[in-house]
Motif scaffolding. Structure first.
Motif, PDB file in Angstrom:
ATOM      1  N   GLU A  82       0.658  -1.324   0.240  1.00 39.80           N
ATOM      2  CA  GLU A  82      -0.022   0.114  -0.019  1.00 39.80           C
ATOM      3  C   GLU A  82       0.758   1.102  -0.004  1.00 39.80           C
ATOM      4  O   GLU A  82       0.463   2.261  -0.393  1.00 39.80           O
ATOM      5  N   ASP A 126       1.695   1.885  -3.598  1.00 35.09           N
ATOM      6  CA  ASP A 126       0.537   2.395  -4.289  1.00 35.09           C
ATOM      7  C   ASP A 126       0.322   3.792  -3.939  1.00 35.09           C
ATOM      8  O   ASP A 126      -0.097   4.689  -4.934  1.00 35.09           O
ATOM      9  N   ASP A 143       5.041   2.661 -13.349  1.00 41.45           N
ATOM     10  CA  ASP A 143       4.973   1.533 -12.607  1.00 41.45           C
ATOM     11  C   ASP A 143       6.244   0.788 -12.246  1.00 41.45           C
ATOM     12  O   ASP A 143       6.463   0.197 -11.392  1.00 41.45           O
ATOM     13  N   ARG A 199       7.832   2.418  -9.250  1.00 47.46           N
ATOM     14  CA  ARG A 199       6.991   2.166  -8.113  1.00 47.46           C
ATOM     15  C   ARG A 199       7.353   0.735  -7.543  1.00 47.46           C
ATOM     16  O   ARG A 199       7.357   0.426  -6.223  1.00 47.46           O
TER      17      ARG A 199
END
Length: 317
Positions: free
Chosen positions: A260, A263, A273, A276
């Motif tokens: 989380e 995200d 992405d 991330r």
């Protein structure tokens, strides 16, 4: 900066002296309190964004707004000037302000190094075509940091010293973290101090880590803290207590939910992405490593950042 600190300190003391227990009474009666917090849009503050998303602040009657800034120094000024009720700032900015007489008080831990050399969330990096292979070679080179005379300067110098180099002729250039990958690629700077998610952005472009500056500075370094003004502590004790509880809950949640964290960072920074998923996470302990802050204070004195020795215990909770 000193004039700003002195002036805002006087204003705060006068204005908060005029406040009564009405703020705490209103909070106790179930009223919602609007609170703006100055933050830096980096991975460090993922817990407070998660806490807002999960309702940890709302459940305590806090209507939370998060306001991005480039570095810790403007957040300190924002809290002293009344722009923000609370702020997130690195320990050097807070120690410098406290040393200058600013009435600040830390309320909770912010973020810590994970202690892994070469795999920390903070690093000194160079571009893919750089001939520089060690922090020892940074003498005389231009190095990007987000703000001058601050945590970046101190910790980068420490990495250079540990590598056997000379740290008295480094040339620091201030720029926002998101601008640093491009500056490295174009040759505008020779090296950069970055934290996540900028670190992974540099690495995915072929950049290299020269040193883990937080790890070189102190074991399990407490990097930053959440703080407020001493006037707010005095006049709005319940709000401070509620905010502190919400932050601590947010820190625990972030530590237990790394997916989380990845995200939520994408909601307040522009990352793809690949970055991330690749991000190296810091740690978010609830306890403050006081010894590491004393180390930062000693190095800051050596580097001439503080005009006098900070009173660390006056700053810390």
């Amino acid at each position: 900066m000193r004039r700003i600190l002195a002036a805002t300190a006087v204003v705060l003391l006068i204005s908060t002296a005029a406040c009564t227990d009405k703020d705490d009474e209103a909070a106790g009666a179930g009223a919602t309190t609007k609170v703006t917090v100055g933050v830096i849009p980096i991975i460090d503050v993922a817990p407070i964004y998660l806490g807002k998303h999960k309702g940890f602040f709302a459940r305590r009657g806090i209507d939370l707004k998060l306001s991005p800034e480039q570095g810790g120094a403007p957040i300190v000024e924002g809290v002293l000037g009344g722009k923000y009720q609370f702020g997130f700032s690195n320990v050097t900015s807070l120690l410098a302000a406290q040393s200058g007489g600013a009435p600040l008080k830390a309320v909770a831990a912010g973020v810590s190094s994970n202690g892994r050399p070469g795999r920390d969330f903070s690093a000194i990096v160079v571009g893919d075509n750089s001939p520089i292979r060690s922090a020892r070679e940074l003498g005389g080179k231009s190095i990007a940091v987000n703000t001058l005379k601050n945590l970046g300067d101190t910790t980068v110098r420490q990495s250079v010293r540990r590598a056997g180099g000379k740290a008295d002729n480094l040339r620091f250039t201030a720029m926002p973290f998101p601008d640093m990958p491009g500056a490295l690629q174009s040759g505008k700077v020779d090296a950069a101090w970055v934290v996540e998610p900028t670190l992974s952005a540099v690495l995915t472009q072929g950049g290299r880590v020269l040193a883990s500056n937080f790890v070189d500075t102190a074991p399990d370094l407490t990097v930053a803290l959440y703080f407020t003004s001493q006037g707010t502590v005095t006049a709005k004790s319940k709000l401070v207590a509620d905010f502190t509880e919400a932050i601590r809950e947010s820190l625990r949640y972030a530590a237990a939910h790394p997916g989380e964290v990845r995200d939520i960072v994408g909601t307040y920074t522009q990352i793809n992405d690949t970055v991330r998923i690749a991000m190296i996470l810091p740690t978010w302990p609830e306890d403050i490593n006081r010894n590491s802050i004393a180390r930062v204070a000693a190095l800051g004195e050596r580097d001439g950042i503080f005009k006098k020795a900070p009173a660390i215990e006056q700053l810390l909770p």
